[in-house]
Motif scaffolding. Structure first.
Motif, PDB file in Angstrom:
ATOM      1  N   THR A 104       0.851  -1.188   0.000  1.00 49.77           N
ATOM      2  CA  THR A 104       0.000   0.000   0.000  1.00 49.77           C
ATOM      3  C   THR A 104       0.888   1.239   0.000  1.00 49.77           C
ATOM      4  O   THR A 104       2.081   1.164   0.317  1.00 49.77           O
ATOM      5  N   ASP A 105       0.315   2.375  -0.333  1.00 49.37           N
ATOM      6  CA  ASP A 105       1.123   3.592  -0.379  1.00 49.37           C
ATOM      7  C   ASP A 105       1.587   4.021   1.016  1.00 49.37           C
ATOM      8  O   ASP A 105       2.629   4.656   1.160  1.00 49.37           O
ATOM      9  N   TYR A 106       0.838   3.660   2.060  1.00 52.51           N
ATOM     10  CA  TYR A 106       1.284   3.946   3.427  1.00 52.51           C
ATOM     11  C   TYR A 106       2.588   3.215   3.725  1.00 52.51           C
ATOM     12  O   TYR A 106       3.561   3.799   4.218  1.00 52.51           O
ATOM     13  N   ILE A 107       2.632   1.911   3.420  1.00 54.21           N
ATOM     14  CA  ILE A 107       3.844   1.134   3.690  1.00 54.21           C
ATOM     15  C   ILE A 107       4.985   1.610   2.807  1.00 54.21           C
ATOM     16  O   ILE A 107       6.142   1.673   3.239  1.00 54.21           O
ATOM     17  N   GLU A 108       4.676   1.980   1.576  1.00 55.59           N
ATOM     18  CA  GLU A 108       5.721   2.514   0.694  1.00 55.59           C
ATOM     19  C   GLU A 108       6.345   3.769   1.302  1.00 55.59           C
ATOM     20  O   GLU A 108       7.570   3.931   1.308  1.00 55.59           O
ATOM     21  N   ALA A 109       5.506   4.667   1.815  1.00 57.30           N
ATOM     22  CA  ALA A 109       6.008   5.928   2.361  1.00 57.30           C
ATOM     23  C   ALA A 109       6.854   5.708   3.611  1.00 57.30           C
ATOM     24  O   ALA A 109       7.833   6.423   3.850  1.00 57.30           O
ATOM     25  N   VAL A 110       6.488   4.707   4.406  1.00 65.07           N
ATOM     26  CA  VAL A 110       7.162   4.485   5.683  1.00 65.07           C
ATOM     27  C   VAL A 110       8.366   3.551   5.548  1.00 65.07           C
ATOM     28  O   VAL A 110       9.429   3.794   6.133  1.00 65.07           O
ATOM     29  N   LEU A 111       8.210   2.479   4.788  1.00 67.40           N
ATOM     30  CA  LEU A 111       9.245   1.438   4.747  1.00 67.40           C
ATOM     31  C   LEU A 111      10.243   1.598   3.615  1.00 67.40           C
ATOM     32  O   LEU A 111      11.424   1.244   3.758  1.00 67.40           O
ATOM     33  N   LEU A 112       9.808   2.119   2.466  1.00 58.30           N
ATOM     34  CA  LEU A 112      10.712   2.179   1.321  1.00 58.30           C
ATOM     35  C   LEU A 112      11.948   3.069   1.537  1.00 58.30           C
ATOM     36  O   LEU A 112      13.025   2.703   1.068  1.00 58.30           O
ATOM     37  N   PRO A 113      11.838   4.224   2.202  1.00 52.08           N
ATOM     38  CA  PRO A 113      13.071   5.020   2.377  1.00 52.08           C
ATOM     39  C   PRO A 113      14.205   4.271   3.075  1.00 52.08           C
ATOM     40  O   PRO A 113      15.324   4.209   2.528  1.00 52.08           O
ATOM     41  N   PRO A 114      13.987   3.640   4.246  1.00 51.90           N
ATOM     42  CA  PRO A 114      15.099   2.894   4.839  1.00 51.90           C
ATOM     43  C   PRO A 114      15.466   1.640   4.055  1.00 51.90           C
ATOM     44  O   PRO A 114      16.631   1.243   4.008  1.00 51.90           O
ATOM     45  N   LEU A 115      14.483   1.009   3.407  1.00 53.56           N
ATOM     46  CA  LEU A 115      14.795  -0.178   2.612  1.00 53.56           C
ATOM     47  C   LEU A 115      15.646   0.182   1.409  1.00 53.56           C
ATOM     48  O   LEU A 115      16.635  -0.489   1.101  1.00 53.56           O
ATOM     49  N   LEU A 116      15.265   1.239   0.706  1.00 60.50           N
ATOM     50  CA  LEU A 116      16.011   1.649  -0.475  1.00 60.50           C
ATOM     51  C   LEU A 116      17.436   2.056  -0.124  1.00 60.50           C
ATOM     52  O   LEU A 116      18.380   1.782  -0.878  1.00 60.50           O
ATOM     53  N   ALA A 117      17.614   2.683   1.027  1.00 63.45           N
ATOM     54  CA  ALA A 117      18.953   3.061   1.460  1.00 63.45           C
ATOM     55  C   ALA A 117      19.827   1.825   1.641  1.00 63.45           C
ATOM     56  O   ALA A 117      20.999   1.801   1.228  1.00 63.45           O
ATOM     57  N   ARG A 118      19.270   0.771   2.239  1.00 67.25           N
ATOM     58  CA  ARG A 118      20.023  -0.465   2.455  1.00 67.25           C
ATOM     59  C   ARG A 118      20.332  -1.159   1.130  1.00 67.25           C
ATOM     60  O   ARG A 118      21.461  -1.596   0.888  1.00 67.25           O
ATOM     61  N   VAL A 119      19.323  -1.276   0.274  1.00 68.30           N
ATOM     62  CA  VAL A 119      19.505  -1.980  -0.993  1.00 68.30           C
ATOM     63  C   VAL A 119      20.486  -1.233  -1.892  1.00 68.30           C
ATOM     64  O   VAL A 119      21.354  -1.840  -2.524  1.00 68.30           O
ATOM     65  N   SER A 120      20.368   0.086  -1.956  1.00 73.97           N
ATOM     66  CA  SER A 120      21.262   0.873  -2.812  1.00 73.97           C
ATOM     67  C   SER A 120      22.711   0.746  -2.370  1.00 73.97           C
ATOM     68  O   SER A 120      23.632   0.705  -3.205  1.00 73.97           O
ATOM     69  N   ALA A 121      22.934   0.667  -1.052  1.00 72.96           N
ATOM     70  CA  ALA A 121      24.299   0.557  -0.545  1.00 72.96           C
ATOM     71  C   ALA A 121      24.899  -0.822  -0.799  1.00 72.96           C
ATOM     72  O   ALA A 121      26.074  -0.941  -1.143  1.00 72.96           O
ATOM     73  N   ALA A 122      24.086  -1.862  -0.641  1.00 75.42           N
ATOM     74  CA  ALA A 122      24.606  -3.229  -0.751  1.00 75.42           C
ATOM     75  C   ALA A 122      24.513  -3.798  -2.158  1.00 75.42           C
ATOM     76  O   ALA A 122      25.319  -4.649  -2.537  1.00 75.42           O
TER      77      ALA A 122
END
Length: 307
Positions: A104-122
């Motif tokens: 959902t867009d709620y989970i995207e707004a809350v979870l994607l920023p820290p997830l994307l930071a981890r994935v982009s780094a690794a």
């Protein structure tokens, strides 16, 4: 030719013989004596009904049939080797894999920023693709069209695995300066106000309405929308009110000039979960992504995500 009547180990010897064009060198490569290699060649000749290798003044050379066999034989042995090696190793540093998430867009707004930071780094070349969370996720998860589903309530389908990620509480928001919410909000005023309801699946009831029904009460729903992010924007420019996840309000920040209050009745929170199919339980890439999602959720629970 029936496979059950063939010693498939002979195919490894045949590839070595055709490649080396020498009984001695082929045997040395495979750790066989020249006698054992010659015996294997005799069995191969009987199996294929062809000499496969013949002696000439310049040494042993493949027959026409032997030449024809070499390329497909190497492909077949490579495929069998891949089959026996098991699942491919996933290296996030070099992988260019795409993973598909439903949310959902709620989970995207809350979870994607820290997830994307981890994935982009690794895993800088890995791509995440997010699609809307549909009612039926079991089929896409089983087929692999969908890697992980992120949500709150899922149907109990065979083969689905779940993991709790983080818990959320509900708050009430209205625009700053709302004429009827100047000194807080009691239940009578709450029921009199006009509400926005977020319904991802299109229903007209929520946990708030269920709780009110238990008390023999109801509220006035003026607007039903399918997206969490649209609702605060509407509330910020109207006299409607909204009961919504607290982290979403914090993520949007003070720019919307919203006022946050505790609801005047006990509204249960919820737990966000990730769901996958057991068919992909041990896929190294899927496992890595689920670990990244869980780690990102831990930053949300600890408050280190900034929301």
């Amino acid at each position: 030719m029936q496979l059950q009547g063939v010693d498939l180990n002979l195919l490894v010897v045949l590839e070595a013989l055709l490649g080396e064009r020498s009984v001695t060198r082929a045997g040395a490569r495979l750790g066989l004596t020249p006698s054992a290699t010659s015996h294997a060649l005799a069995r191969l000749r009987a199996t294929f009904g062809d000499e496969l290798l013949v002696r000439t003044r310049g040494g042993m050379v493949p027959t026409v049939r032997g030449e024809q066999l070499l390329a497909p034989l190497r492909l077949a042995l490579r495929d069998v080797g891949t089959l026996l090696r098991g699942p491919l190793r996933f290296d996030p540093k070099t992988s260019r894999r795409e993973f598909v998430l439903a949310s959902t867009d709620y989970i995207e707004a809350v979870l994607l920023p820290p997830l994307l930071a981890r994935v982009s780094a690794a895993a800088p070349a890995v791509q995440l693709r997010v699609r809307p969370l549909e009612p039926d996720i079991a089929g896409p998860l089983e087929s692999g069209a969908l890697t992980v589903a992120l949500g709150v309530v899922f149907d109990d389908s065979p083969g689905l695995q779940q993991q709790a990620l983080f818990s959320e509480e509900m708050v009430l928001v209205c625009r700053k300066g709302h004429p009827e919410v100047r000194r807080g909000l009691d239940l009578a005023t709450y029921l009199r106000l006009r509400h926005v309801l977020v319904s991802v699946r299109g229903g007209t009831q929520s946990v708030v309405d269920e709780r009110l029904a238990e008390l023999g009460l109801s509220r006035q729903i003026a607007l039903v929308v399918p997206h969490f992010l649209a609702a605060p924007l509407i509330v910020a420019s109207s006299d409607l009110v909204l009961t919504t996840p607290a982290r979403l309000v914090r993520r949007l920040g003070p720019g919307l000039a919203l006022r946050t209050l505790a609801p005047p009745l006990a509204v249960p929170g919820f737990t966000v979960r990730q769901v996958w199919h057991e068919r992909h339980q041990d896929d190294p890439g899927h496992l890595w992504l689920r670990q990244q999602i869980f780690a990102a959720a831990k930053t949300i629970s600890s408050g280190k995500d900034g929301a």
